[in-house]
Design a protein around this motif. Structure first.
Motif, PDB file in Angstrom:
ATOM      1  N   HIS A 172       0.730  -1.181   0.067  1.00  0.00           N
ATOM      2  CA  HIS A 172      -0.076   0.072   0.267  1.00  0.00           C
ATOM      3  C   HIS A 172       0.840   1.215  -0.062  1.00  0.00           C
ATOM      4  N   SER A 173       2.120   1.172  -0.149  1.00  0.00           N
ATOM      5  CA  SER A 173       2.814   2.469  -0.350  1.00  0.00           C
ATOM      6  C   SER A 173       3.353   2.499  -1.952  1.00  0.00           C
ATOM      7  N   PHE A 174       3.596   3.707  -2.143  1.00  0.00           N
ATOM      8  CA  PHE A 174       3.897   4.025  -3.550  1.00  0.00           C
ATOM      9  C   PHE A 174       5.120   4.463  -3.881  1.00  0.00           C
ATOM     10  N   GLU A 175       5.935   4.318  -4.922  1.00  0.00           N
ATOM     11  CA  GLU A 175       7.294   4.729  -5.171  1.00  0.00           C
ATOM     12  C   GLU A 175       7.385   4.535  -6.925  1.00  0.00           C
ATOM     13  N   LEU A 176       8.459   5.313  -7.218  1.00  0.00           N
ATOM     14  CA  LEU A 176       8.826   5.343  -8.401  1.00  0.00           C
ATOM     15  C   LEU A 176       9.571   4.214  -9.074  1.00  0.00           C
TER      16      LEU A 176
END
Lengths: 287, 99
Positions: A172-176
């Motif tokens: 549930h975490s976002f990254e490039l």
């Protein structure tokens, strides 16, 4: 292609790039966004995978085993109690040499009930002869899924594997993330064409038979396959590195050459450990 | 001793259960009394192992066999046929010696 993705979407992209034929899964927090991402892609038409509804995790694994035994590349996704529920079929898959890849959105197995990961689900099945790829970030999830299929389906291995990402912390975490191009993945991962598991009316075979007298030999083969996997993993990682510029290995090390003490970790905590090593080195402690 | 194993315990053959003659497991052997048996076929339907042959009258005449015959290669001697026979034509006889 660089894009901003959650860990769940990374797994869905990995499944799409691997050209999975059949997937079956049962929803359990936190795998639901992964399943939704996969179903959205199928509905949009960007993924050709056939998604089969199952009545439980045990049913989902059964569907995957059935599809894999006739030569389909399959994917299943679960965690925690769901993974423990399908325990019986995990042994069936590894014993029958069916290279199913499971996405585990790791979550603690209750009691006490919880939603964060302590790897109790995937580590509790160490004996079932699964290869386990534990991911530090979303990039590793995509890369590990593609490599897991290549490694599991290798003739010297033929063992199922788990690609583990921590529930909520990673899903549930976002990254490039740099999503590989389909043409490049196709160069690495060919179509799945098993020589040992197929349906041919002109050449009938029986899969998953039983034996008392041959049990030792068959289990020894499974053990040797697990040993072969070490070499295969190194080969596939080298190939992947040559194509995409990111080379992984069995173990990654950070500043261990002159370290006074070494911390061994896996999963998202490793990102923090690297920062801590740098902090401590500034203070004079060589980690 | 070297042996070739096929990964996944896969057997490259079909119908291999017939290779094992389970008749060797028998303790009691069913014998049909030809005089009393009226070929009602009830034992054929009840046999737990599908060991009873039901031949048509033409086949029975050509093969010189009775229309109802027990295949002793696979009969395990469970006794269900003797229990179900309406004319009590089947006797379970002890095979081999008492230990």
């Amino acid at each position: 292609m660089k894009t901003f993705l959650s860990g769940s979407e990374c797994m869905a992209y990995g499944v799409r790039l691997s050209r999975v034929d059949v997937m079956s899964a049962y929803p359990i927090t936190p795998n639901t966004p992964t399943l939704l991402a996969i179903y959205d892609m199928i509905n949009e038409g960007t993924m050709e995978t056939v998604a089969v509804n199952a009545e439980s995790e045990l049913g989902a694994m059964g569907i995957c085993i059935g599809a894999e035994s006739v030569g389909c590349r399959t994917f299943c996704c679960t965690c925690a109690q769901g993974f423990v529920l399908m325990r019986e079929f995990l042994w069936a898959a590894s014993g029958m040499a069916l290279p199913v890849v499971l996405g585990i959105t790791s979550r603690q197995v209750g009691s006490p009930q919880g939603l964060m990961s302590d790897f109790s689900d995937n580590l509790s099945e160490r004996d079932a002869s699964f290869l386990q790829f534990i991911c530090e970030n979303g990039q590793e999830v995509i890369d590990s899924l593609i490599m897991a299929y290549k490694i599991s389906e290798d003739d010297r291995v033929l063992l199922p594997s788990l690609v583990v990402e921590e529930g909520f912390r990673l899903t549930h975490s976002f990254e490039l993330v740099d999503v590989p191009e389909q043409e490049d993945v196709d160069k690495l991962l060919p179509r799945y064409c098993p020589k040992h598991a197929f349906v041919d009316p002109n050449y009938p075979i029986m899969q998953g038979s039983g034996s008392f007298t041959h049990y030792h030999g068959l289990k020894m083969q499974q053990y040797l396959a697990m040993q072969n996997a070490k070499e295969v993993i190194k080969e596939v990682c080298r190939e992947f590195g040559a194509l995409f510029g990111r080379e992984y290995g069995l173990v990654e090390s950070y500043k261990t050459e002159d370290a006074e003490f070494i911390v061994v970790g896996m999963g998202t905590v490793v990102s923090m450990l690297r920062q801590k090593v740098d902090e401590y080195r500034e203070k004079g402690v060589k980690g | 001793m070297e042996k070739e194993y096929i990964r996944g315990a896969t057997i490259h053959a079909e119908g291999t259960t017939t290779f094992i003659k389970t008749g060797g497991w028998r303790v009691f052997k069913p014998i049909i009394d030809r005089v009393i048996c009226r070929d009602c076929k009830k034992c054929y339907w009840y046999c737990t192992d599908n060991c009873i042959e039901w031949l048509s009258l033409k086949e029975a005449f050509l093969l010189a066999k009775a229309p109802i015959a027990i295949d002793y290669d696979y009969c395990k001697g469970c006794g269900v046929c003797a229990h179900e026979c309406p004319s009590e034509a089947i006797e379970m006889e002890r095979e081999g010696e008492e230990i």
